[in-house]
Motif scaffolding. Structure first.
Motif, PDB file in Angstrom:
ATOM      1  N   ASP A 249     -22.153 -55.720 -30.867  1.00  0.00           N
ATOM      2  CA  ASP A 249     -23.418 -56.272 -30.374  1.00  0.00           C
ATOM      3  C   ASP A 249     -24.248 -56.873 -31.505  1.00  0.00           C
ATOM      4  O   ASP A 249     -24.083 -56.528 -32.688  1.00  0.00           O
ATOM      5  N   SER A 250     -25.167 -57.720 -31.128  1.00  0.00           N
ATOM      6  CA  SER A 250     -26.083 -58.323 -32.092  1.00  0.00           C
ATOM      7  C   SER A 250     -26.954 -57.244 -32.730  1.00  0.00           C
ATOM      8  O   SER A 250     -27.445 -56.345 -32.054  1.00  0.00           O
ATOM      9  N   GLY A 251     -27.108 -57.320 -34.041  1.00  0.00           N
ATOM     10  CA  GLY A 251     -27.993 -56.400 -34.737  1.00  0.00           C
ATOM     11  C   GLY A 251     -27.341 -55.131 -35.259  1.00  0.00           C
ATOM     12  O   GLY A 251     -28.029 -54.274 -35.832  1.00  0.00           O
ATOM     13  N   VAL A 252     -26.026 -54.970 -35.084  1.00  0.00           N
ATOM     14  CA  VAL A 252     -25.369 -53.735 -35.558  1.00  0.00           C
ATOM     15  C   VAL A 252     -25.073 -53.770 -37.060  1.00  0.00           C
ATOM     16  O   VAL A 252     -24.696 -52.755 -37.644  1.00  0.00           O
ATOM     17  N   GLY A 253     -25.219 -54.959 -37.681  1.00  0.00           N
ATOM     18  CA  GLY A 253     -25.038 -55.062 -39.128  1.00  0.00           C
ATOM     19  C   GLY A 253     -23.729 -55.678 -39.579  1.00  0.00           C
ATOM     20  O   GLY A 253     -23.294 -55.445 -40.712  1.00  0.00           O
ATOM     21  N   LYS A 254     -23.106 -56.478 -38.734  1.00  0.00           N
ATOM     22  CA  LYS A 254     -21.822 -57.095 -39.107  1.00  0.00           C
ATOM     23  C   LYS A 254     -21.988 -58.008 -40.323  1.00  0.00           C
ATOM     24  O   LYS A 254     -21.219 -57.933 -41.283  1.00  0.00           O
ATOM     25  N   SER A 255     -22.983 -58.867 -40.279  1.00  0.00           N
ATOM     26  CA  SER A 255     -23.204 -59.804 -41.386  1.00  0.00           C
ATOM     27  C   SER A 255     -23.589 -59.062 -42.663  1.00  0.00           C
ATOM     28  O   SER A 255     -23.182 -59.450 -43.772  1.00  0.00           O
ATOM     29  N   SER A 256     -24.366 -57.993 -42.523  1.00  0.00           N
ATOM     30  CA  SER A 256     -24.772 -57.208 -43.697  1.00  0.00           C
ATOM     31  C   SER A 256     -23.573 -56.538 -44.350  1.00  0.00           C
ATOM     32  O   SER A 256     -23.493 -56.442 -45.582  1.00  0.00           O
ATOM     33  N   LEU A 257     -22.624 -56.074 -43.542  1.00  0.00           N
ATOM     34  CA  LEU A 257     -21.407 -55.470 -44.082  1.00  0.00           C
ATOM     35  C   LEU A 257     -20.605 -56.486 -44.890  1.00  0.00           C
ATOM     36  O   LEU A 257     -20.110 -56.190 -45.984  1.00  0.00           O
ATOM     37  N   VAL A 258     -20.491 -57.693 -44.346  1.00  0.00           N
ATOM     38  CA  VAL A 258     -19.740 -58.758 -45.028  1.00  0.00           C
ATOM     39  C   VAL A 258     -20.448 -59.159 -46.322  1.00  0.00           C
ATOM     40  O   VAL A 258     -19.808 -59.301 -47.376  1.00  0.00           O
ATOM     41  N   ASP A 259     -21.766 -59.326 -46.271  1.00  0.00           N
ATOM     42  CA  ASP A 259     -22.525 -59.708 -47.468  1.00  0.00           C
ATOM     43  C   ASP A 259     -22.409 -58.648 -48.560  1.00  0.00           C
ATOM     44  O   ASP A 259     -22.302 -58.966 -49.743  1.00  0.00           O
ATOM     45  N   GLN A 260     -22.459 -57.395 -48.150  1.00  0.00           N
ATOM     46  CA  GLN A 260     -22.370 -56.316 -49.132  1.00  0.00           C
ATOM     47  C   GLN A 260     -20.994 -56.284 -49.772  1.00  0.00           C
ATOM     48  O   GLN A 260     -20.874 -56.124 -51.001  1.00  0.00           O
ATOM     49  N   TYR A 261     -19.955 -56.443 -48.966  1.00  0.00           N
ATOM     50  CA  TYR A 261     -18.591 -56.364 -49.491  1.00  0.00           C
ATOM     51  C   TYR A 261     -18.223 -57.577 -50.337  1.00  0.00           C
ATOM     52  O   TYR A 261     -17.645 -57.430 -51.422  1.00  0.00           O
ATOM     53  N   VAL A 262     -18.546 -58.763 -49.865  1.00  0.00           N
ATOM     54  CA  VAL A 262     -18.126 -59.992 -50.554  1.00  0.00           C
ATOM     55  C   VAL A 262     -19.081 -60.388 -51.679  1.00  0.00           C
ATOM     56  O   VAL A 262     -18.647 -60.786 -52.766  1.00  0.00           O
ATOM     57  N   HIS A 263     -20.396 -60.253 -51.425  1.00  0.00           N
ATOM     58  CA  HIS A 263     -21.386 -60.756 -52.385  1.00  0.00           C
ATOM     59  C   HIS A 263     -22.193 -59.651 -53.071  1.00  0.00           C
ATOM     60  O   HIS A 263     -23.068 -59.954 -53.901  1.00  0.00           O
ATOM     61  N   ASN A 264     -21.934 -58.392 -52.705  1.00  0.00           N
ATOM     62  CA  ASN A 264     -22.668 -57.264 -53.292  1.00  0.00           C
ATOM     63  C   ASN A 264     -24.181 -57.418 -53.149  1.00  0.00           C
ATOM     64  O   ASN A 264     -24.946 -57.191 -54.105  1.00  0.00           O
TER      65      ASN A 264
ATOM     66  N   CYS B  80      -8.974 -56.218 -36.171  1.00  0.00           N
ATOM     67  CA  CYS B  80     -10.194 -56.379 -35.377  1.00  0.00           C
ATOM     68  C   CYS B  80     -11.095 -55.174 -35.643  1.00  0.00           C
ATOM     69  O   CYS B  80     -10.722 -54.036 -35.343  1.00  0.00           O
ATOM     70  N   VAL B  81     -12.266 -55.425 -36.216  1.00  0.00           N
ATOM     71  CA  VAL B  81     -13.193 -54.356 -36.585  1.00  0.00           C
ATOM     72  C   VAL B  81     -14.310 -54.277 -35.538  1.00  0.00           C
ATOM     73  O   VAL B  81     -15.077 -55.218 -35.361  1.00  0.00           O
ATOM     74  N   LEU B  82     -14.371 -53.150 -34.840  1.00  0.00           N
ATOM     75  CA  LEU B  82     -15.389 -52.919 -33.820  1.00  0.00           C
ATOM     76  C   LEU B  82     -16.553 -52.178 -34.469  1.00  0.00           C
ATOM     77  O   LEU B  82     -16.393 -51.063 -34.963  1.00  0.00           O
ATOM     78  N   VAL B  83     -17.736 -52.808 -34.466  1.00  0.00           N
ATOM     79  CA  VAL B  83     -18.892 -52.253 -35.177  1.00  0.00           C
ATOM     80  C   VAL B  83     -19.988 -51.855 -34.192  1.00  0.00           C
ATOM     81  O   VAL B  83     -20.300 -52.599 -33.267  1.00  0.00           O
ATOM     82  N   PHE B  84     -20.561 -50.652 -34.411  1.00  0.00           N
ATOM     83  CA  PHE B  84     -21.732 -50.247 -33.637  1.00  0.00           C
ATOM     84  C   PHE B  84     -22.769 -49.619 -34.563  1.00  0.00           C
ATOM     85  O   PHE B  84     -22.478 -49.285 -35.717  1.00  0.00           O
ATOM     86  N   ASP B  85     -23.978 -49.496 -34.062  1.00  0.00           N
ATOM     87  CA  ASP B  85     -25.098 -48.924 -34.796  1.00  0.00           C
ATOM     88  C   ASP B  85     -25.227 -47.457 -34.386  1.00  0.00           C
ATOM     89  O   ASP B  85     -25.424 -47.161 -33.204  1.00  0.00           O
ATOM     90  N   VAL B  86     -25.133 -46.526 -35.335  1.00  0.00           N
ATOM     91  CA  VAL B  86     -25.167 -45.099 -34.998  1.00  0.00           C
ATOM     92  C   VAL B  86     -26.522 -44.662 -34.436  1.00  0.00           C
ATOM     93  O   VAL B  86     -26.632 -43.580 -33.861  1.00  0.00           O
TER      94      VAL B  86
END
Length: 214
Positions: free
Chosen positions: A16-31, A84-90
């Protein structure tokens, strides 16, 4: 030094929108991490290389929009996926309940780059563990993962604190490599054929010499 073999691994992040998918990618790829939320429009992707054994795994990470209106757009990018990575917000039970829909959507419209029943393409991430007021406990998430025909690997992450983010993608790279190597046809060893020769001395031994005393 032998040249490392390069392999491409396509990774799709769904949730879903807002679970942090983009933040995970930014952290991993761009720190990097930012608290400012910016919704992904459509689909975006980036790459990062990981060395696994003798291979260089190029992770092509696709970040898909979680909004309902963009779902049909994302479907076309499901094909040829390795993971396929399924992401949710705890802290949001609603986003956890949506995992089943995202998983079914991929199973219906997606296709794997490597068809190998020994390796599940799914990984489940419970993100935002740095926040309080948690609504989904680890036990509930793990039980859902175990309820599937193929037990889904489960990780808890925090894009903000960079907790277990690299571990997730490194695990994906290792699993993808195993699936690729297992799916490759075995090389048939070449038979060693003794060369044919007309030289009598070569097969009669050193005792074969000219008897002429001239």
């Amino acid at each position: 030094m032998a040249t490392r073999r390069k392999r491409l691994v396509k990774v799709i992040l769904l949730g879903d929108s807002g679970v942090g998918k983009s933040s995970l990618v930014d952290q991993y790829v761009h720190n990097k991490f930012t608290d400012k939320y910016k919704a992904t429009i459509g689909v975006d992707f980036t790459t990062k290389e990981v060395v696994v054994g003798d291979d260089v795994m190029t992770l092509q990470i696709w970040d898909t929009a979680g909004q309902e209106r963009f779902k049909s757009l994302g479907v076309s990018f499901y094909r040829g996926t390795n993971a396929c990575v399924l992401v949710f917000d705890v802290t949001s039970h609603r986003t956890f309940q949506s995992l089943e829909t995202w998983r079914e959507d991929f199973l219906v419209h997606g296709s794997l780059a490597t068809e190998n029943n020994e390796f599940s393409p799914f990984f489940v991430l419970g993100n935002k563990t740095d926040l309080k007021d948690r609504e989904v406990c680890r036990e509930t998430a793990e039980e859902w993962c175990r309820s599937k025909k193929e037990v889904l690997p489960y990780f808890e992450t925090s894009a903000k604190d960079n907790a277990s983010v690299a571990k997730v993608f490194e695990t994906i790279a290792r699993n993808a490599r195993k699936a690729m190597v297992t799916a490759e046809p075995e090389e048939t060893p070449l038979s060693v054929v003794k060369p044919v020769t007309n030289d009598i001395a070569s097969w009669e031994g050193d005792e074969t010499k000219s008897q002429c005393n001239c």
